[in-house]
Motif scaffolding. Structure first.
Motif, PDB file in Angstrom:
ATOM      1  N   MET A 295     -14.218 -20.842 -28.302  1.00 23.71           N
ATOM      2  CA  MET A 295     -12.753 -20.573 -28.118  1.00 23.71           C
ATOM      3  C   MET A 295     -12.605 -20.431 -26.541  1.00 23.71           C
ATOM      4  O   MET A 295     -13.198 -19.612 -26.002  1.00 23.71           O
ATOM      5  CB  MET A 295     -12.762 -18.997 -28.932  1.00 23.71           C
ATOM      6  N   ALA A 296     -11.430 -20.708 -26.267  1.00 20.42           N
ATOM      7  CA  ALA A 296     -10.736 -20.567 -25.010  1.00 20.42           C
ATOM      8  C   ALA A 296     -10.488 -19.407 -24.485  1.00 20.42           C
ATOM      9  O   ALA A 296     -10.082 -18.669 -25.323  1.00 20.42           O
ATOM     10  CB  ALA A 296      -9.783 -21.653 -24.806  1.00 20.42           C
ATOM     11  N   GLN A 297     -10.984 -18.927 -23.454  1.00 19.81           N
ATOM     12  CA  GLN A 297     -10.739 -17.617 -22.929  1.00 19.81           C
ATOM     13  C   GLN A 297      -9.250 -17.501 -22.612  1.00 19.81           C
ATOM     14  O   GLN A 297      -8.669 -18.100 -22.019  1.00 19.81           O
ATOM     15  CB  GLN A 297     -11.551 -17.381 -21.489  1.00 19.81           C
ATOM     16  N   LYS A 298      -8.722 -16.447 -22.942  1.00 19.59           N
ATOM     17  CA  LYS A 298      -7.257 -16.087 -22.762  1.00 19.59           C
ATOM     18  C   LYS A 298      -6.900 -15.605 -21.315  1.00 19.59           C
ATOM     19  O   LYS A 298      -7.834 -14.628 -20.920  1.00 19.59           O
ATOM     20  CB  LYS A 298      -6.791 -14.997 -23.599  1.00 19.59           C
ATOM     21  N   LEU A 299      -6.103 -16.041 -20.676  1.00 21.71           N
ATOM     22  CA  LEU A 299      -5.913 -15.637 -19.391  1.00 21.71           C
ATOM     23  C   LEU A 299      -4.868 -14.114 -19.452  1.00 21.71           C
ATOM     24  O   LEU A 299      -4.029 -14.153 -20.461  1.00 21.71           O
ATOM     25  CB  LEU A 299      -4.739 -16.505 -18.646  1.00 21.71           C
ATOM     26  N   LYS A 300      -5.234 -13.428 -18.777  1.00 19.36           N
ATOM     27  CA  LYS A 300      -4.525 -11.901 -18.774  1.00 19.36           C
ATOM     28  C   LYS A 300      -3.583 -12.051 -17.811  1.00 19.36           C
ATOM     29  O   LYS A 300      -4.056 -12.033 -16.494  1.00 19.36           O
ATOM     30  CB  LYS A 300      -5.501 -10.684 -18.494  1.00 19.36           C
ATOM     31  N   ARG A 301      -2.314 -11.898 -18.148  1.00 25.61           N
ATOM     32  CA  ARG A 301      -1.176 -11.892 -17.481  1.00 25.61           C
ATOM     33  C   ARG A 301      -0.445 -10.690 -17.594  1.00 25.61           C
ATOM     34  O   ARG A 301       0.466 -10.605 -18.873  1.00 25.61           O
ATOM     35  CB  ARG A 301      -0.551 -13.078 -17.395  1.00 25.61           C
ATOM     36  N   SER A 302      -0.533  -9.731 -16.595  1.00 24.27           N
ATOM     37  CA  SER A 302       0.450  -8.361 -16.994  1.00 24.27           C
ATOM     38  C   SER A 302       1.580  -8.376 -16.435  1.00 24.27           C
ATOM     39  O   SER A 302       2.414  -7.207 -16.528  1.00 24.27           O
ATOM     40  CB  SER A 302      -0.737  -7.225 -16.797  1.00 24.27           C
ATOM     41  N   ILE A 303       1.805  -9.080 -15.507  1.00 20.33           N
ATOM     42  CA  ILE A 303       3.036  -9.104 -14.383  1.00 20.33           C
ATOM     43  C   ILE A 303       4.246  -9.871 -15.160  1.00 20.33           C
ATOM     44  O   ILE A 303       4.138 -10.974 -15.133  1.00 20.33           O
ATOM     45  CB  ILE A 303       2.827  -9.199 -13.151  1.00 20.33           C
TER      46      ILE A 303
END
Length: 117
Positions: free
Chosen positions: A1-9
């Motif tokens: 499974m592809a790793q999710k990118l964490k974008r919090s801004i």
């Protein structure tokens, strides 16, 4: 499974109807369906081109000078029936300056287009 990118801004902007239309047309022409991906791609990977128009302005000035000289020669020729060699020589000098400026502009544009290669 592809790793999710964490974008919090969150970064957002507003557009009017015309701007929205043009953005959608560009997305369609480029084959993009997802607005967020489209914007993110071009903001991160897109190139910014800053164009210095000083050389083009200089060329416009030179062309204006030649035009004025030609008009003066035409007026004098109509009034006296004579064309003077000095007038023609002046136009030739100005024309050489325009060609020199044109070559500078072409060189600068060529250099800009080669940067991305």
């Amino acid at each position: 499974m592809a790793q999710k990118l964490k974008r919090s801004i969150n970064m957002g902007f507003r557009v009017n109807e015309d701007e929205k239309y043009f953005i959608e047309k560009k997305m369609e022409a480029a084959g993009w369906k997802n607005f967020r991906s489209f914007v993110l791609h071009f903001l991160i990977r897109g190139e910014i081109v800053k164009i210095d128009l000083a050389e083009i302005r200089e060329m416009n000035t030179l062309l204006r000078n030649i035009s004025n000289n030609i008009n003066q020669i035409a007026a004098r020729a109509n009034a006296t029936g004579n064309i003077y060699a000095a007038d023609i020589a002046e136009i030739q000098v100005r024309q050489d300056e325009v060609w020199e400026q044109q070559n500078k502009i072409i060189g600068a544009v060529t250099k800009m287009t080669e940067v991305g290669k």
